[in-house]
Design a protein around this motif. Structure first.
Motif, mmCIF file in Angstrom:
data_model
loop_
_atom_site.group_PDB
_atom_site.id
_atom_site.type_symbol
_atom_site.label_atom_id
_atom_site.label_comp_id
_atom_site.label_asym_id
_atom_site.label_seq_id
_atom_site.Cartn_x
_atom_site.Cartn_y
_atom_site.Cartn_z
ATOM 1 N N ILE A 35 0.934 -1.079 -0.003
ATOM 2 C CA ILE A 35 -0.194 0.137 -0.080
ATOM 3 C C ILE A 35 0.901 1.210 -0.015
ATOM 4 O O ILE A 35 0.757 2.192 -0.947
ATOM 5 C CB ILE A 35 -1.029 0.082 1.299
ATOM 6 C CG1 ILE A 35 -2.018 -1.123 1.028
ATOM 7 C CG2 ILE A 35 -1.628 1.357 1.525
ATOM 8 C CD1 ILE A 35 -2.872 -1.348 2.201
ATOM 9 N N TYR A 36 2.025 1.319 0.797
ATOM 10 C CA TYR A 36 2.767 2.419 0.668
ATOM 11 C C TYR A 36 3.324 2.539 -0.494
ATOM 12 O O TYR A 36 3.884 3.804 -1.120
ATOM 13 C CB TYR A 36 3.825 2.212 1.794
ATOM 14 C CG TYR A 36 3.330 2.651 3.243
ATOM 15 C CD1 TYR A 36 3.038 4.115 3.556
ATOM 16 C CD2 TYR A 36 3.132 1.990 4.383
ATOM 17 C CE1 TYR A 36 2.557 4.599 4.753
ATOM 18 C CE2 TYR A 36 2.669 2.452 5.858
ATOM 19 C CZ TYR A 36 2.368 3.527 5.792
ATOM 20 O OH TYR A 36 1.921 4.050 6.959
ATOM 21 N N PHE A 37 3.843 1.821 -1.280
ATOM 22 C CA PHE A 37 4.651 1.777 -2.455
ATOM 23 C C PHE A 37 3.694 2.243 -3.502
ATOM 24 O O PHE A 37 4.090 3.056 -4.251
ATOM 25 C CB PHE A 37 5.065 0.019 -2.635
ATOM 26 C CG PHE A 37 5.816 0.292 -4.003
ATOM 27 C CD1 PHE A 37 7.091 0.843 -4.231
ATOM 28 C CD2 PHE A 37 5.229 -0.409 -5.235
ATOM 29 C CE1 PHE A 37 7.645 0.532 -5.393
ATOM 30 C CE2 PHE A 37 6.086 -0.421 -6.543
ATOM 31 C CZ PHE A 37 7.129 0.184 -6.430
ATOM 32 N N ILE A 38 2.442 1.855 -3.575
ATOM 33 C CA ILE A 38 1.256 2.510 -4.352
ATOM 34 C C ILE A 38 1.348 3.643 -4.158
ATOM 35 O O ILE A 38 1.428 4.651 -5.058
ATOM 36 C CB ILE A 38 0.037 1.506 -4.273
ATOM 37 C CG1 ILE A 38 0.390 -0.027 -4.984
ATOM 38 C CG2 ILE A 38 -0.891 2.169 -4.836
ATOM 39 C CD1 ILE A 38 -0.970 -0.628 -4.676
ATOM 40 N N ILE A 39 1.076 4.206 -2.832
ATOM 41 C CA ILE A 39 0.952 5.566 -2.702
ATOM 42 C C ILE A 39 2.087 6.373 -2.998
ATOM 43 O O ILE A 39 1.913 7.363 -3.510
ATOM 44 C CB ILE A 39 0.817 5.995 -0.833
ATOM 45 C CG1 ILE A 39 -0.640 5.246 -0.781
ATOM 46 C CG2 ILE A 39 1.091 7.319 -0.632
ATOM 47 C CD1 ILE A 39 -0.879 5.197 0.831
ATOM 48 N N THR A 44 4.669 10.239 -6.582
ATOM 49 C CA THR A 44 5.886 10.350 -7.612
ATOM 50 C C THR A 44 5.420 10.959 -9.088
ATOM 51 O O THR A 44 5.995 11.807 -9.628
ATOM 52 C CB THR A 44 6.775 9.029 -7.784
ATOM 53 O OG1 THR A 44 7.292 9.139 -6.312
ATOM 54 C CG2 THR A 44 8.124 9.748 -8.622
ATOM 55 N N PHE A 45 4.662 10.037 -9.478
ATOM 56 C CA PHE A 45 4.176 10.338 -11.134
ATOM 57 C C PHE A 45 3.263 11.649 -11.341
ATOM 58 O O PHE A 45 3.049 12.087 -12.158
ATOM 59 C CB PHE A 45 3.401 9.179 -11.583
ATOM 60 C CG PHE A 45 4.534 8.162 -11.894
ATOM 61 C CD1 PHE A 45 5.525 8.295 -12.868
ATOM 62 C CD2 PHE A 45 4.474 6.945 -11.328
ATOM 63 C CE1 PHE A 45 6.441 7.375 -13.181
ATOM 64 C CE2 PHE A 45 5.349 6.029 -11.521
ATOM 65 C CZ PHE A 45 6.571 6.122 -12.540
ATOM 66 N N SER A 46 2.511 11.986 -10.122
ATOM 67 C CA SER A 46 1.712 13.190 -10.101
ATOM 68 C C SER A 46 2.356 14.414 -9.948
ATOM 69 O O SER A 46 1.979 15.311 -10.504
ATOM 70 C CB SER A 46 0.512 13.180 -9.011
ATOM 71 O OG SER A 46 1.082 13.516 -7.590
ATOM 72 N N LYS A 47 3.514 14.414 -9.518
ATOM 73 C CA LYS A 47 4.509 15.453 -9.348
ATOM 74 C C LYS A 47 5.127 16.195 -10.686
ATOM 75 O O LYS A 47 5.420 17.014 -11.016
ATOM 76 C CB LYS A 47 5.452 15.401 -8.441
ATOM 77 C CG LYS A 47 5.071 15.641 -6.952
ATOM 78 C CD LYS A 47 6.321 15.271 -5.998
ATOM 79 C CE LYS A 47 5.903 15.007 -4.750
ATOM 80 N NZ LYS A 47 7.059 14.869 -3.689
#
Length: 86
Positions: A35-39, A44-47
């Protein structure tokens, strides 16, 4: 000869119980880590997406005046028009 009841009791006591608890904790850790990896990936990709800044009429007018495309009287008149909305 050992019947199934005795075998079940051995599995649920001592090392069997400890193993089950360790397996449950491992699976919970893997789930939480996933779950933390997905978050992390989502953040990362939204930045990386560039944010387009909004260009206002006054900023365009300031650029045109700075470049010498319009004189001071035109600048003041156009700026007043933009600010009053008339």
């Amino acid at each position: 000869m050992m019947n199934h009841g005795e075998h079940f009791n051995w599995m649920m006591s001592g090392i069997g119980t400890t193993s089950m608890i360790m397996m449950m904790l491992f699976h919970i850790a893997v789930l939480v880590g996933g779950i933390y990896f997905i978050i992390y990936l989502v953040k990362t990709f939204s930045k990386d997406k560039p944010i387009e800044k909004e260009v206002s009429g006054v900023s365009i007018l300031n650029e045109r005046f700075a470049k010498g495309e319009i004189n001071e009287d035109e600048y003041k008149r156009m700026k007043k028009t933009l600010e009053t909305g008339v």
